[in-house]
Design a protein around this motif. Structure first.
Motif, PDB file in Angstrom:
ATOM      1  N   VAL A  21      -9.450   6.209  -0.926  1.00 51.11           N
ATOM      2  CA  VAL A  21      -8.396   6.130   0.095  1.00 51.11           C
ATOM      3  C   VAL A  21      -8.242   4.689   0.565  1.00 51.11           C
ATOM      4  O   VAL A  21      -9.246   4.006   0.806  1.00 51.11           O
ATOM      5  N   GLU A  22      -6.998   4.237   0.716  1.00 49.08           N
ATOM      6  CA  GLU A  22      -6.762   2.872   1.194  1.00 49.08           C
ATOM      7  C   GLU A  22      -5.635   2.870   2.226  1.00 49.08           C
ATOM      8  O   GLU A  22      -4.679   3.634   2.102  1.00 49.08           O
ATOM      9  N   PRO A  23      -5.763   2.021   3.252  1.00 48.77           N
ATOM     10  CA  PRO A  23      -4.726   1.957   4.282  1.00 48.77           C
ATOM     11  C   PRO A  23      -3.572   1.073   3.817  1.00 48.77           C
ATOM     12  O   PRO A  23      -3.790   0.045   3.177  1.00 48.77           O
ATOM     13  N   GLU A  24      -2.375   1.474   4.173  1.00 55.58           N
ATOM     14  CA  GLU A  24      -1.194   0.720   3.729  1.00 55.58           C
ATOM     15  C   GLU A  24      -0.151   0.648   4.843  1.00 55.58           C
ATOM     16  O   GLU A  24      -0.067   1.539   5.689  1.00 55.58           O
ATOM     17  N   LEU A  25       0.671  -0.373   4.772  1.00 60.72           N
ATOM     18  CA  LEU A  25       1.882  -0.441   5.586  1.00 60.72           C
ATOM     19  C   LEU A  25       3.007   0.130   4.736  1.00 60.72           C
ATOM     20  O   LEU A  25       3.182  -0.274   3.582  1.00 60.72           O
ATOM     21  N   THR A  47       3.226  -0.725   0.433  1.00 57.26           N
ATOM     22  CA  THR A  47       3.144  -2.162   0.143  1.00 57.26           C
ATOM     23  C   THR A  47       1.799  -2.595  -0.442  1.00 57.26           C
ATOM     24  O   THR A  47       1.610  -3.768  -0.716  1.00 57.26           O
ATOM     25  N   GLY A  48       0.877  -1.641  -0.640  1.00 55.83           N
ATOM     26  CA  GLY A  48      -0.391  -1.981  -1.288  1.00 55.83           C
ATOM     27  C   GLY A  48      -1.565  -1.888  -0.322  1.00 55.83           C
ATOM     28  O   GLY A  48      -1.423  -2.126   0.883  1.00 55.83           O
ATOM     29  N   GLY A  49      -2.709  -1.530  -0.874  1.00 52.57           N
ATOM     30  CA  GLY A  49      -3.911  -1.377  -0.044  1.00 52.57           C
ATOM     31  C   GLY A  49      -4.220  -2.666   0.708  1.00 52.57           C
ATOM     32  O   GLY A  49      -4.311  -3.735   0.112  1.00 52.57           O
ATOM     33  N   MET A  50      -4.394  -2.562   2.038  1.00 54.70           N
ATOM     34  CA  MET A  50      -4.712  -3.744   2.849  1.00 54.70           C
ATOM     35  C   MET A  50      -6.186  -4.113   2.686  1.00 54.70           C
ATOM     36  O   MET A  50      -6.570  -5.270   2.831  1.00 54.70           O
ATOM     37  N   PHE A  68      -1.760   6.161   4.326  1.00 53.28           N
ATOM     38  CA  PHE A  68      -2.961   6.222   3.494  1.00 53.28           C
ATOM     39  C   PHE A  68      -2.480   6.458   2.081  1.00 53.28           C
ATOM     40  O   PHE A  68      -1.704   7.396   1.853  1.00 53.28           O
ATOM     41  N   GLU A  69      -2.935   5.664   1.124  1.00 54.68           N
ATOM     42  CA  GLU A  69      -2.726   6.062  -0.262  1.00 54.68           C
ATOM     43  C   GLU A  69      -4.043   6.617  -0.794  1.00 54.68           C
ATOM     44  O   GLU A  69      -5.112   6.027  -0.589  1.00 54.68           O
ATOM     45  N   VAL A  70      -3.955   7.759  -1.480  1.00 51.55           N
ATOM     46  CA  VAL A  70      -5.113   8.318  -2.177  1.00 51.55           C
ATOM     47  C   VAL A  70      -4.910   7.990  -3.645  1.00 51.55           C
ATOM     48  O   VAL A  70      -3.986   8.514  -4.281  1.00 51.55           O
ATOM     49  N   THR A 128       8.889   3.444  -4.260  1.00 46.37           N
ATOM     50  CA  THR A 128       8.185   2.446  -5.075  1.00 46.37           C
ATOM     51  C   THR A 128       6.877   2.092  -4.397  1.00 46.37           C
ATOM     52  O   THR A 128       6.797   2.040  -3.176  1.00 46.37           O
ATOM     53  N   LYS A 129       5.891   1.844  -5.232  1.00 51.09           N
ATOM     54  CA  LYS A 129       4.594   1.432  -4.686  1.00 51.09           C
ATOM     55  C   LYS A 129       4.246   0.055  -5.234  1.00 51.09           C
ATOM     56  O   LYS A 129       4.435  -0.198  -6.424  1.00 51.09           O
ATOM     57  N   LEU A 130       3.764  -0.814  -4.373  1.00 49.78           N
ATOM     58  CA  LEU A 130       3.223  -2.096  -4.815  1.00 49.78           C
ATOM     59  C   LEU A 130       1.720  -1.927  -4.907  1.00 49.78           C
ATOM     60  O   LEU A 130       1.112  -1.240  -4.071  1.00 49.78           O
ATOM     61  N   GLY A 131       1.115  -2.522  -5.906  1.00 48.84           N
ATOM     62  CA  GLY A 131      -0.328  -2.407  -6.050  1.00 48.84           C
ATOM     63  C   GLY A 131      -0.941  -3.769  -6.286  1.00 48.84           C
ATOM     64  O   GLY A 131      -0.287  -4.703  -6.764  1.00 48.84           O
TER      65      GLY A 131
HETATM   66 MG    MG Z   1      -2.181   1.546  -2.862  1.00 49.83          MG
END
Ligand code: MG
Ligand code: 0L1
Length: 262
Positions: free
Chosen positions: A105-109, A231-234, A138-140, A60-63
């Motif tokens: 690209v966004e960094p994520e935990l 958990t979503g882009g920081m 990283f989420e792309v 699952t991805k949180l956005g």
């Molecule tokens: Mg994301």
């Protein structure tokens, strides 16, 4: 194709993805696309990928969990989406630009879950207990809408701009990391771009996941043991083009680097 119902929305989004082109907001053609219907589109789109392409659900991805992302997208409500096996990009692999439209690209935990989490009434403490390990990620993302211009139902229907993601090899037990204080610095081609801590993710990524699990319960869904959670882009997402390298240095989860094909 004019989109006016769930099947036509699913086919239009799948076509955009496979033909590598973006489209206008679905909500401009179909004013009746409310949030519950958008989640139905998302689930049918994922189902079509599983049935037609042999894909499988792995998490699952949180956005839109951080203020930086909410501000950029002009949407203040977090959302959830589905992670598929085909989205996995191994650490060190080149980002295949020939598969993508307008990647960022966004960094994520990232959490690897060791226990099932099912709402309602899940707390952040229960989330922490259910996490097996925490990783840098990283989420792309790659929106199927022109210039990432969308309303909440549009982006939910598009499985929250999902495309690819990288999970760092170093996994840390949740008890050994301060999720709120975990710091990341992002650079592009060696130049500093953004920094943030886990606090950016709704104050605490464990709290963000508790809220998401309780919302998933309203749709009869839960998170299984063994699943991944982004958990979503920081920070805000960083556009990536031919030959670019995006790097992230986390305070206790190590470093990640992603280079795009030329
Ligand atoms: Mg994301
Ligand atoms: O991590 C995120 O906040 C992803 C949100 C997905 C929507 C988008 O930014 O295109």
């Amino acid at each position: 194709m004019t989109v006016s119902d769930v099947p036509s929305a699913v086919e239009s989004l799948l076509e955009c993805e496979s033909e590598r082109r973006s489209r206008g907001r679905i909500t401009e053609e179909w004013s009746g696309l409310d949030l519950p219907t958008a989640y139905t589109v998302q689930s049918e789109l994922v189902g079509a990928k599983v049935l037609r392409q042999g894909d499988s659900v792995i998490g699952t991805k949180l956005g839109l969990t951080s203020e930086a992302k909410q501000r950029r997208m002009g949407i203040s409500s977090p959302l959830t989406a589905v992670l598929l096996k085909s989205y996995v990009l191994e650490p060190g692999a080149l980002l295949p630009l020939d598969r993508l439209i307008q990647p960022r690209v966004e960094p994520e935990l990232v959490f690897v879950m060791r226990k099932k989490l099912q709402g309602p009434d899940v707390t952040a403490a229960e989330v922490l207990d259910a996490i097996g390990s925490v990783h840098a990620g990283f989420e792309v993302i790659d929106s199927r809408y022109h210039d990432y211009s969308f309303a909440l139902p549009d982006v939910v229907a598009d499985n929250a701009s999902s495309a690819l993601f990288v999970v760092g090899e170093l996994g840390v037990p949740a008890a050994n990391i301060d999720l709120v204080a975990e710091h990341v610095t992002i650079s592009k081609n060696g130049e500093f771009v953004y920094e943030a801590t886990g606090a950016a993710v709704q104050g605490n990524p464990a709290h963000a996941l508790a809220l998401a699990v309780n919302e998933l319960a309203q749709r009869g869904q839960y998170i299984n043991a063994g699943e991944l959670v982004l958990t979503g882009g920081m920070t805000d997402a960083v556009p990536i083009g031919p030959g670019d390298t995006i790097s992230a240095v986390f305070s206790s989860l190590g470093s990640l680097s992603l280079t795009a094909t030329t």
